[in-house]
Design a protein around this motif. Structure first.
Motif, PDB file in Angstrom:
ATOM      1  N   ALA A  88       0.845  -1.191   0.000  1.00  0.00           N
ATOM      2  CA  ALA A  88       0.000   0.000   0.000  1.00  0.00           C
ATOM      3  C   ALA A  88       0.880   1.241   0.000  1.00  0.00           C
ATOM      4  O   ALA A  88       1.530   1.543   1.000  1.00  0.00           O
ATOM      5  CB  ALA A  88      -0.919  -0.013   1.217  1.00  0.00           C
ATOM      6  N   THR A 104      -3.354   9.140  -3.233  1.00  0.00           N
ATOM      7  CA  THR A 104      -3.437   7.870  -2.517  1.00  0.00           C
ATOM      8  C   THR A 104      -3.482   6.720  -3.519  1.00  0.00           C
ATOM      9  O   THR A 104      -3.794   6.915  -4.695  1.00  0.00           O
ATOM     10  CB  THR A 104      -4.710   7.810  -1.647  1.00  0.00           C
ATOM     11  N   ARG A 105      -3.215   5.532  -3.022  1.00  0.00           N
ATOM     12  CA  ARG A 105      -3.305   4.349  -3.890  1.00  0.00           C
ATOM     13  C   ARG A 105      -4.722   4.203  -4.451  1.00  0.00           C
ATOM     14  O   ARG A 105      -4.911   3.863  -5.615  1.00  0.00           O
ATOM     15  CB  ARG A 105      -2.888   3.105  -3.116  1.00  0.00           C
ATOM     16  N   GLY A 106      -5.740   4.492  -3.629  1.00  0.00           N
ATOM     17  CA  GLY A 106      -7.131   4.412  -4.081  1.00  0.00           C
ATOM     18  C   GLY A 106      -7.431   5.402  -5.197  1.00  0.00           C
ATOM     19  O   GLY A 106      -8.194   5.104  -6.114  1.00  0.00           O
ATOM     20  N   GLN A 107      -6.834   6.588  -5.133  1.00  0.00           N
ATOM     21  CA  GLN A 107      -7.029   7.556  -6.207  1.00  0.00           C
ATOM     22  C   GLN A 107      -6.390   7.070  -7.504  1.00  0.00           C
ATOM     23  O   GLN A 107      -6.965   7.190  -8.575  1.00  0.00           O
ATOM     24  CB  GLN A 107      -6.462   8.920  -5.810  1.00  0.00           C
ATOM     25  N   THR A 109      -5.491   3.848  -8.377  1.00  0.00           N
ATOM     26  CA  THR A 109      -5.969   2.572  -8.921  1.00  0.00           C
ATOM     27  C   THR A 109      -7.483   2.492  -9.090  1.00  0.00           C
ATOM     28  O   THR A 109      -7.973   1.729  -9.924  1.00  0.00           O
ATOM     29  CB  THR A 109      -5.522   1.390  -8.033  1.00  0.00           C
ATOM     30  N   LYS A 110      -8.239   3.254  -8.290  1.00  0.00           N
ATOM     31  CA  LYS A 110      -9.699   3.139  -8.318  1.00  0.00           C
ATOM     32  C   LYS A 110     -10.415   4.433  -8.689  1.00  0.00           C
ATOM     33  O   LYS A 110     -11.634   4.462  -8.754  1.00  0.00           O
ATOM     34  CB  LYS A 110     -10.204   2.675  -6.954  1.00  0.00           C
ATOM     35  N   ASP A 112     -10.681   7.107  -6.837  1.00  0.00           N
ATOM     36  CA  ASP A 112     -11.406   7.466  -5.620  1.00  0.00           C
ATOM     37  C   ASP A 112     -11.243   8.962  -5.325  1.00  0.00           C
ATOM     38  O   ASP A 112     -10.410   9.364  -4.516  1.00  0.00           O
ATOM     39  CB  ASP A 112     -10.880   6.618  -4.463  1.00  0.00           C
TER      40      ASP A 112
END
Length: 181
Positions: A88, A104-107, A109-110, A112
């Motif tokens: 992460a 962020t990783r979520g931003q 990859t997803k 977010d």
């Protein structure tokens, strides 16, 4: 006399074009992560899976920039091509002038991100899927000179959602993967 003038004119016009082409052939992006550091030329980035969409922004003063089409490669694909993110991790994008923004990783990859209604500027509870890309084209043309070769921008397929203007980074030259904060 005429021949020498043409030589000067040709050198004046062609030399800058040749230098520009040479610079474009060199690395435009450096990605550093668990797998080490990898440099990419624009031609190498263009071989990655294409990503495009419409990006519009809302700034802190409430000014709306209407969506326009950007094309490039997803930042997640660029990170994967450089060896992957490992655990992460956050992704720090750095511009030529030293400006840095951490995603962020979520931003990455997803997609977010918080999104806003283009008509009202109100926060949207539900919105179209968004993606973070490194764009090299805006409106079907190379980025404007002031935007550099690459620009980090959040896009959606329909342009039905705006994102915060500070999430767009112009003249990106470096991506660094760091431990999540």
């Amino acid at each position: 006399m005429i021949r020498s003038r043409w030589s000067v004119v040709a050198a004046t016009v062609l030399l800058p074009l040749a230098l520009e082409a040479h610079a474009a052939a060199g690395p435009v992006l450096e990605v550093t992560g668990p797998a080490g550091t990898k440099s990419f030329t624009l031609a190498e980035l263009k071989k990655l899976r294409p990503a495009s969409g419409l990006a519009g922004t809302l700034n802190s003063a409430g000014r709306v920039v209407k969506p326009v089409r950007f094309a490039g490669a997803s930042l997640a694909d660029v990170v994967a091509a450089a060896g992957g993110a490992g655990g992460a991790q956050d992704v720090v994008v750095t511009a030529r002038d030293g400006y840095r923004l951490t995603y962020t990783r979520g931003q990455v990859t997803k997609g977010d991100f918080v999104a806003f209604d283009p008509a009202t500027g109100d926060t949207l509870a539900d919105h179209e899927p968004l993606a973070l890309i490194l764009a090299w084209e805006q409106g079907g043309k190379p980025l404007a000179a002031g935007d550099g070769t690459l620009r980090a921008v959040v896009v959606g397929a329909k342009g039905a959602a705006l994102t915060d203007a500070h999430l767009s980074v112009k003249d990106v030259t470096k991506v660094t993967l760091v431990a999540a904060a």
